[in-house]
Design a protein around this motif. Structure first.
Motif, PDB file in Angstrom:
ATOM      1  N   VAL A 172     -16.405  12.385  40.919  1.00  0.00           N
ATOM      2  CA  VAL A 172     -16.471  14.430  40.548  1.00  0.00           C
ATOM      3  C   VAL A 172     -15.108  14.045  39.240  1.00  0.00           C
ATOM      4  O   VAL A 172     -13.878  13.524  39.829  1.00  0.00           O
ATOM      5  CB  VAL A 172     -16.112  15.360  41.543  1.00  0.00           C
ATOM      6  CG1 VAL A 172     -15.960  16.970  40.901  1.00  0.00           C
ATOM      7  CG2 VAL A 172     -17.409  15.760  42.416  1.00  0.00           C
ATOM      8  N   PRO A 173     -15.185  14.287  38.601  1.00  0.00           N
ATOM      9  CA  PRO A 173     -16.290  15.019  37.775  1.00  0.00           C
ATOM     10  C   PRO A 173     -17.015  14.587  37.162  1.00  0.00           C
ATOM     11  O   PRO A 173     -17.815  14.327  35.722  1.00  0.00           O
ATOM     12  CB  PRO A 173     -15.825  15.874  36.982  1.00  0.00           C
ATOM     13  CG  PRO A 173     -14.634  15.352  36.237  1.00  0.00           C
ATOM     14  CD  PRO A 173     -14.174  14.586  37.157  1.00  0.00           C
ATOM     15  N   PHE A 174     -16.562  12.996  36.785  1.00  0.00           N
ATOM     16  CA  PHE A 174     -18.061  11.884  35.867  1.00  0.00           C
ATOM     17  C   PHE A 174     -19.257  11.802  36.236  1.00  0.00           C
ATOM     18  O   PHE A 174     -19.886  10.833  35.180  1.00  0.00           O
ATOM     19  CB  PHE A 174     -16.539  10.740  35.560  1.00  0.00           C
ATOM     20  CG  PHE A 174     -15.593  11.356  35.395  1.00  0.00           C
ATOM     21  CD1 PHE A 174     -14.594  11.022  36.121  1.00  0.00           C
ATOM     22  CD2 PHE A 174     -15.435  11.691  33.840  1.00  0.00           C
ATOM     23  CE1 PHE A 174     -13.262  11.870  35.420  1.00  0.00           C
ATOM     24  CE2 PHE A 174     -14.185  12.074  33.441  1.00  0.00           C
ATOM     25  CZ  PHE A 174     -13.258  12.510  34.597  1.00  0.00           C
ATOM     26  N   LYS A 175     -19.684  11.823  37.597  1.00  0.00           N
ATOM     27  CA  LYS A 175     -21.349  11.722  37.502  1.00  0.00           C
ATOM     28  C   LYS A 175     -22.633  12.024  36.877  1.00  0.00           C
ATOM     29  O   LYS A 175     -22.763  11.027  36.272  1.00  0.00           O
ATOM     30  CB  LYS A 175     -21.959  11.863  38.966  1.00  0.00           C
ATOM     31  CG  LYS A 175     -21.048  11.436  39.976  1.00  0.00           C
ATOM     32  CD  LYS A 175     -21.116  12.079  41.450  1.00  0.00           C
ATOM     33  CE  LYS A 175     -20.640  11.554  42.501  1.00  0.00           C
ATOM     34  NZ  LYS A 175     -21.804  11.701  44.006  1.00  0.00           N
ATOM     35  N   GLN A 176     -21.987  12.781  35.734  1.00  0.00           N
ATOM     36  CA  GLN A 176     -22.877  12.987  34.624  1.00  0.00           C
ATOM     37  C   GLN A 176     -22.713  12.664  33.469  1.00  0.00           C
ATOM     38  O   GLN A 176     -24.018  11.934  32.927  1.00  0.00           O
ATOM     39  CB  GLN A 176     -22.994  14.859  34.270  1.00  0.00           C
ATOM     40  CG  GLN A 176     -23.971  15.411  35.054  1.00  0.00           C
ATOM     41  CD  GLN A 176     -22.868  15.592  36.650  1.00  0.00           C
ATOM     42  OE1 GLN A 176     -22.143  15.696  36.895  1.00  0.00           O
ATOM     43  NE2 GLN A 176     -23.952  15.809  37.984  1.00  0.00           N
ATOM     44  N   ILE A 177     -21.334  12.337  32.935  1.00  0.00           N
ATOM     45  CA  ILE A 177     -20.938  11.835  32.219  1.00  0.00           C
ATOM     46  C   ILE A 177     -21.569   9.826  32.325  1.00  0.00           C
ATOM     47  O   ILE A 177     -22.069   9.010  31.441  1.00  0.00           O
ATOM     48  CB  ILE A 177     -19.780  11.694  32.147  1.00  0.00           C
ATOM     49  CG1 ILE A 177     -18.902  12.854  31.549  1.00  0.00           C
ATOM     50  CG2 ILE A 177     -18.929  10.824  30.509  1.00  0.00           C
ATOM     51  CD1 ILE A 177     -17.980  13.710  31.308  1.00  0.00           C
ATOM     52  N   ALA A 178     -21.604   9.573  33.476  1.00  0.00           N
ATOM     53  CA  ALA A 178     -21.794   8.293  33.799  1.00  0.00           C
ATOM     54  C   ALA A 178     -23.020   7.814  33.568  1.00  0.00           C
ATOM     55  O   ALA A 178     -23.415   6.907  32.959  1.00  0.00           O
ATOM     56  CB  ALA A 178     -21.612   8.057  35.110  1.00  0.00           C
ATOM     57  N   TYR A 179     -23.985   8.870  33.871  1.00  0.00           N
ATOM     58  CA  TYR A 179     -25.826   9.414  34.089  1.00  0.00           C
ATOM     59  C   TYR A 179     -25.638   8.928  32.745  1.00  0.00           C
ATOM     60  O   TYR A 179     -26.985   7.902  31.858  1.00  0.00           O
ATOM     61  CB  TYR A 179     -25.823   9.945  34.623  1.00  0.00           C
ATOM     62  CG  TYR A 179     -27.424  10.782  33.948  1.00  0.00           C
ATOM     63  CD1 TYR A 179     -27.737  11.247  32.921  1.00  0.00           C
ATOM     64  CD2 TYR A 179     -28.517   9.570  34.933  1.00  0.00           C
ATOM     65  CE1 TYR A 179     -29.600  11.470  32.644  1.00  0.00           C
ATOM     66  CE2 TYR A 179     -29.912  10.326  34.615  1.00  0.00           C
ATOM     67  CZ  TYR A 179     -30.812  11.045  33.293  1.00  0.00           C
ATOM     68  OH  TYR A 179     -31.458  10.570  32.994  1.00  0.00           O
ATOM     69  N   GLU A 180     -25.294   9.860  31.041  1.00  0.00           N
ATOM     70  CA  GLU A 180     -25.330   9.075  29.966  1.00  0.00           C
ATOM     71  C   GLU A 180     -24.776   8.074  29.382  1.00  0.00           C
ATOM     72  O   GLU A 180     -26.216   7.315  28.502  1.00  0.00           O
ATOM     73  CB  GLU A 180     -24.296  11.114  29.180  1.00  0.00           C
ATOM     74  CG  GLU A 180     -24.936  11.880  29.634  1.00  0.00           C
ATOM     75  CD  GLU A 180     -26.090  12.553  29.674  1.00  0.00           C
ATOM     76  OE1 GLU A 180     -27.114  12.356  28.397  1.00  0.00           O
ATOM     77  OE2 GLU A 180     -26.457  13.515  30.089  1.00  0.00           O
ATOM     78  N   CYS A 181     -24.154   7.853  29.782  1.00  0.00           N
ATOM     79  CA  CYS A 181     -23.438   6.063  29.392  1.00  0.00           C
ATOM     80  C   CYS A 181     -24.049   5.313  29.908  1.00  0.00           C
ATOM     81  O   CYS A 181     -24.328   4.632  28.749  1.00  0.00           O
ATOM     82  CB  CYS A 181     -21.768   5.755  30.218  1.00  0.00           C
ATOM     83  SG  CYS A 181     -20.528   5.677  29.088  1.00  0.00           S
ATOM     84  N   CYS A 182     -24.642   5.452  31.080  1.00  0.00           N
ATOM     85  CA  CYS A 182     -25.363   3.773  30.921  1.00  0.00           C
ATOM     86  C   CYS A 182     -26.669   3.956  30.248  1.00  0.00           C
ATOM     87  O   CYS A 182     -27.775   3.601  30.410  1.00  0.00           O
ATOM     88  CB  CYS A 182     -26.018   3.983  32.678  1.00  0.00           C
ATOM     89  SG  CYS A 182     -24.520   4.014  33.726  1.00  0.00           S
TER      90      CYS A 182
END
Lengths: 288, 288
Positions: free
Chosen positions: B65-75
């Protein structure tokens, strides 16, 4: 094993450092990977990006606008600063303090800051054969670029130094701060002027402003002369250099300073000295 | 050669991952360095920090948290996503897509995202000997934690699945999104309820809300029974587990899920399987 390096700035896409250091790596026969690293313009992001890089096993980082002062703060609170970085109040080269690492200090607490910009300028002038020892020097500008070259110039044996700035008070403040920060500088009397009042004969005049970017010109009087004129900018038409070349001065832009500061960073990181003349020729072939 | 890993989050000081992965490294006989990595809470900083880490030669990163969705977008925009990550809509494990690297794609463009949270839960339940195959399962909560476990549970052979949430519409939206994202999920009929309306007999009930943090309690009716109750939270008193243990259910908190997801990440990065039971015992000795 590949040694990893970055140059961190914002913007960063324009940086020439990757090509320069990749060429140095080839010249030194070292397996290096040097890449551009964007970073949002705030101290917390800078610290996080630098920590992540050194956590990842990175060996060294160059720092460019707008992070040189933030990098200074970072290192002051952790692994320390070189004298040039302390006096310049800015860091352009990050590495890990090996003595601290040996004591088990974690990488991010062993962050050490150096500043090779000023020495890069001095080395370039010496390569050009300009007579620094005993020279009467004037610097136009009182910002970070000027701040970074005063100590290296004094160490190179210049005789007298004048600093001129559009608003003279900024030059006076800079001299006070530098004299406090360095005993070597404190022993020199540094004259300060408004740029429009700077006149007389100098051996070397250095343009340490970024006026070259805006296309404006400096308010230079006709009573101002020099044998050598140096503009830290490069890669564009520089009115400052034209002003003095038509008056018979030898001139140079700052591309050699860029190579010079890079070579010093490379040496700081790898212990390998670079043949800067050879590298400059090779890079000119690459960039044309 | 030391392999470098980070866990990136905000806040991050509390993360147990460094101790867990350091123990895994010892168990697997690998020279690893796994550290906490703070990052300012914005997408640009996250991308810069992750790029710097992999630029530096980093091998793998955990994301919390809070980056799991940002990481998703990144990958999604770079090296791709595993099926579990795609369906979960979140990434907790970053690595470099070796196939892309082999084609000369630079590290930061080869960023690959996986999500081991859900499988970590399933593996823990299987270690506990809970009968997943043919089980009637209910999940309370319709946020990211719930989203991440649906596909692994279905792949583990559960018979029926109900999802309950304080506001039932959120559960309905989750089921629609998951059914669109995954054909395997689409073949299952997933019932949805308001938490207060969830009743009847289940084999396993999972609390995928963070209500345990606030000390509030879930509106559980007396007509709701199960043999096994699992709370994803750990490290504190969990009213959800007490509610079912006094009714004779076997219960477990989420510490084993934490170890499970970490072991899967470690295996993803290093190719080395971890003896999770042995590691869990060793870690309990460390943390008491």
């Amino acid at each position: 094993m590949t040694q990893h390096f970055i140059v961190i700035g914002n913007p960063i896409a324009h940086s020439k450092s990757p090509e320069i250091h990749t060429l140095f790596g080839t010249q030194a026969g070292l397996d290096i990977c040097y890449q551009r690293q964007y970073c949002p313009d705030d101290a917390a992001s800078f610290t996080a990006v630098i920590e992540a890089f050194f956590h990842g096993g990175g060996v060294g980082a160059n720092v460019t606008v707008p992070f040189k002062q933030i990098a200074y703060e970072c290192c002051a609170a952790r692994g320390g600063l070189s004298e040039h970085a302390k006096v310049a109040g800015a860091v352009n080269t990050l590495l890990l303090n090996k003595a601290l690492l040996a004591k088990g200090v974690p990488p991010v607490e062993a962050l050490f800051g150096d500043n090779t910009d000023g020495q890069g300028l001095v080395n370039h002038m010496q390569r050009l054969g300009w007579p620094l020892n005993g020279a009467r020097v004037a610097i136009i500008g009182a910002g970070g670029a000027a701040r970074g070259v005063v100590l290296p110039l004094i160490e190179a044996g210049i005789e007298t130094l004048s600093i001129a700035n559009r608003t003279v008070s900024k030059a006076e403040i800079l001299v006070d701060e530098l004299s406090t920060a360095s005993e070597k500088i404190n022993q020199h009397t540094i004259q300060t002027y408004a740029t429009a009042d700077l006149s007389g004969d100098f051996d070397i005049i250095i343009n340490a402003t970024s006026i070259g970017l805006s296309g404006e010109t400096l308010p230079l009087t006709d009573k101002l002369n020099c044998q050598y004129a140096y503009d830290m900018m490069y890669g564009r038409e520089l009115p400052f250099l034209q002003h003095f070349s038509i008056r018979g001065a030898q001139t140079s832009d700052g591309y050699g300073m860029l190579i010079g500061q890079a070579a010093l960073s490379f040496e700081r990181w790898t212990g390998r000295a670079i043949d800067v003349a050879q590298a400059t020729t090779a890079l000119e072939n690459v960039s044309t």
